[in-house]
Design an enzyme around this catalytic site. Structure first.
Site, PDB file in Angstrom:
ATOM      1  N   GLU A  41       6.537  35.860  62.103  1.00  0.00           N
ATOM      2  CA  GLU A  41       6.969  35.472  63.458  1.00  0.00           C
ATOM      3  C   GLU A  41       7.497  34.044  63.481  1.00  0.00           C
ATOM      4  OE1 GLU A  41       4.111  35.906  66.651  1.00  0.00           O
ATOM      5  OE2 GLU A  41       4.682  37.976  67.019  1.00  0.00           O
ATOM      6  N   HIS A  88      -1.358  50.317  41.066  1.00  0.00           N
ATOM      7  CA  HIS A  88      -1.160  51.737  40.757  1.00  0.00           C
ATOM      8  C   HIS A  88      -0.218  52.413  41.749  1.00  0.00           C
ATOM      9  CE1 HIS A  88      -4.317  51.713  37.620  1.00  0.00           C
ATOM     10  NE2 HIS A  88      -4.706  50.671  38.331  1.00  0.00           N
ATOM     11  N   LYS A 109       9.954  45.528  73.545  1.00  0.00           N
ATOM     12  CA  LYS A 109       9.200  45.610  74.805  1.00  0.00           C
ATOM     13  C   LYS A 109      10.142  45.987  75.952  1.00  0.00           C
ATOM     14  CE  LYS A 109       5.866  42.025  73.516  1.00  0.00           C
ATOM     15  NZ  LYS A 109       5.383  40.673  73.776  1.00  0.00           N
TER      16      LYS A 109
HETATM   17  O1  LIG Z   1      -2.014  37.095  73.376  1.00  0.00           O
HETATM   18  P1  LIG Z   1      -0.888  37.901  73.923  1.00  0.00           P
HETATM   19  O2  LIG Z   1      -0.104  37.145  74.937  1.00  0.00           O
HETATM   20  O3  LIG Z   1      -1.368  39.223  74.443  1.00  0.00           O
HETATM   21  O4  LIG Z   1       0.130  38.173  72.770  1.00  0.00           O
HETATM   22  C1  LIG Z   1      -0.207  38.882  71.621  1.00  0.00           C
HETATM   23  C2  LIG Z   1       0.860  38.806  70.576  1.00  0.00           C
HETATM   24  O5  LIG Z   1       2.072  39.307  71.080  1.00  0.00           O
HETATM   25  C3  LIG Z   1       3.154  38.470  70.722  1.00  0.00           C
HETATM   26  O6  LIG Z   1       3.489  37.701  71.815  1.00  0.00           O
HETATM   27  C4  LIG Z   1       4.341  39.256  70.301  1.00  0.00           C
HETATM   28  O7  LIG Z   1       4.598  40.255  71.193  1.00  0.00           O
HETATM   29  C5  LIG Z   1       2.587  37.612  69.616  1.00  0.00           C
HETATM   30  O8  LIG Z   1       3.286  36.454  69.430  1.00  0.00           O
HETATM   31  C6  LIG Z   1       1.181  37.430  70.071  1.00  0.00           C
HETATM   32  O9  LIG Z   1       0.363  36.995  69.046  1.00  0.00           O
END
Ligand SMILES: O=P(O)(O)OC[C@H]1O[C@](O)(CO)[C@@H](O)[C@@H]1O
Length: 448
Positions: A290, A311, A425
């Protein structure tokens, strides 16, 4: 004082040499200055930089007290979260736990399980089914407070908990870790009156393991968060801006991987020879993936568990496309001692190993693999870890975080954002016809 150590000797002599690594010294220094003076990209997310040394006694005590409250009331604690709100705690708990803790139980410690890290319907059904006969509590972790996966899990588990013990008792068994003022989880926690811990604004999810995001579940599982933080503090000093390039493990690691990347080694494989470190590699993959994978750049971070994966993936690593390098997490001392027994028949031909420790075989597998892979054109970095303990895991965590910040700046990306994660998303919300996504829904449905 013994600490983790980085050795780049076996990464040199092929694609890159010592001169190529040292050529990064000035750029590393500039990256360090950007981090420490807060002048680089993403500088509103640098709270992790001095986290270990700035954690107060009061804060640790508050976490331990809340952990005790859950430990006293619950046989099982389900930690809900995904990405940075999941992987750090999972990595540390898995590394420190007995490999069969789920079957053996863990004495007076509650069983720590995880949810909200996937949207598996069967996973959730089976978890709910298990919890029907258990006294359980919840730690709900989400920095944004709006992430779909943990929100679904929390809705289901909260309902189950309330129906088992009533709303009043459920409130005592739920702790939320979230933003100070924003997001649905903050709002819900304030309305319900849950105990909450705050994730600082300036600490991103993947850098948050040394906040209550990681520390609370780790303390609930019965591990010593003070030793973890103390280990991280040691590396905060060892990787400091005042430590010269060649003595600074984070600087050397960041420089070496960037030199390799520039020489065409686009994939970094984090290798372990100890199954307890499987989830540590998962945490590391999010940290580097990320942070660096953006602007159509970045080393692809992946991982293998050896000797298991020798393996399966061993063939590819030995003989496939030469675009990879390995970083080996090498644990020096095992907790337990198991020697190979002698057998009168010796049908398996193993008597030459009789009386020798299993770990000796593992260590020779590690050395043999290193030599084979280096011979096969795979540069090899080694991170030596004296033993798996809270202290050394704390050291590893901070070391990798600091190197990641430096490395992201060497790559000239913003290591502290993750805009690419939003694409799936948006599509998922459009496909699910979420209110507010009407135009996106129409557009995406037209493409199906
Ligand atoms: O703690 P949150 O806001 O639920 O996010 C969880 C994860 O989702 C992300 O935002 C990515 O969608 C990550 O960077 C983060 O670690």
């Amino acid at each position: 004082m013994e600490t983790i150590r980085v050795n780049i000797g076996k990464a040199l002599g092929g694609a890159v040499n010592e001169k190529d690594v040292f050529a990064y010294a000035k750029a590393v220094e500039e990256s360090m200055v950007k981090l420490h003076e807060g002048t680089g990209k993403g500088n509103d997310f640098l709270g992790w930089l001095h986290l270990p040394s700035s954690i107060t006694e009061g804060h640790l005590s508050e976490i331990e007290t809340a952990a005790k409250q859950l430990r006293d009331r619950c046989d099982v604690v389900v930690v809900i979260g995904i990405g940075g709100s999941y992987l750090g705690a999972k990595a540390v708990i898995e590394a420190l736990s007995d490999s069969f803790v789920q079957l053996k139980g863990s004495g007076s410690n509650p069983m720590v399980l995880f949810a909200g890290q996937n949207i598996g319907e069967d996973y959730l059904y089976e978890l709910l089914d298990l919890l029907k006969n258990k006294s359980f509590g919840l730690i709900n972790i989400s920095k944004s407070g709006t992430t779909t996966e943990p929100a679904i899990a929390f809705r289901l588990l909260k309902k189950e908990l309330e129906s088992q013990v009533g709303e009043g008792e459920a409130k005592k068994r739920i702790i939320a870790v979230t933003d100070a003022s924003r997001g649905a989880l903050r709002k819900l926690s304030d309305i319900e009156g849950y105990k909450t811990f705050i994730i600082p604004d300036n600490v991103g999810g993947r850098f948050s393991v040394l906040t209550p995001v990681g520390l609370l579940p780790i303390a609930v599982a019965g591990f010593d968060i003070r030793k973890l933080v103390a280990g991280a503090e040691i590396m905060e000093a060892e990787c400091g801006i005042d430590i010269p390039f060649d003595k600074n493990p984070a600087a050397v690691y960041a420089a070496t991987r960037n030199a390799l990347y520039r020489a065409g080694k686009k994939i970094e494989i984090l290798v372990n020879f100890n199954p307890k470190l499987h989830y540590f590699a998962e945490w590391w993959k999010q940290l580097y993936g990320e942070s660096e994978g953006k602007d159509h750049k970045g080393i692809f971070p992946t991982s293998v568990d050896f000797t298991t994966d020798l393996h399966s993936m061993g063939q590819w690593i030995q003989d496939g496309e030469r675009t990879i390098f390995e970083t080996v997490l090498s644990v020096e001392k095992m907790k337990h001692n198991v020697s190979i027994p002698k057998d009168e028949e010796d049908l398996d031909g193993l008597n030459y190993l009789a009386g020798r420790r299993v770990d000796e075989v593992n260590k020779m597998a590690e050395l043999g693999t290193q030599i084979a892979h280096v011979d096969g054109g795979v540069p090899n970095l080694k991170i030596s870890i004296p033993e798996i303990s809270e202290k050394y895991l704390g050291e590893l965590i901070y070391f990798f975080e600091k190197a990641c910040g430096i490395s992201g700046y060497l790559l000239e990306v913003n290591p502290f954002d993750q805009p690419g994660v939003e694409a799936y998303k948006k599509n998922m919300f459009a496909l699910l016809e979420k209110p507010g996504y009407e135009d996106a829904t129409k557009a995406i449905k037209a493409r199906l």
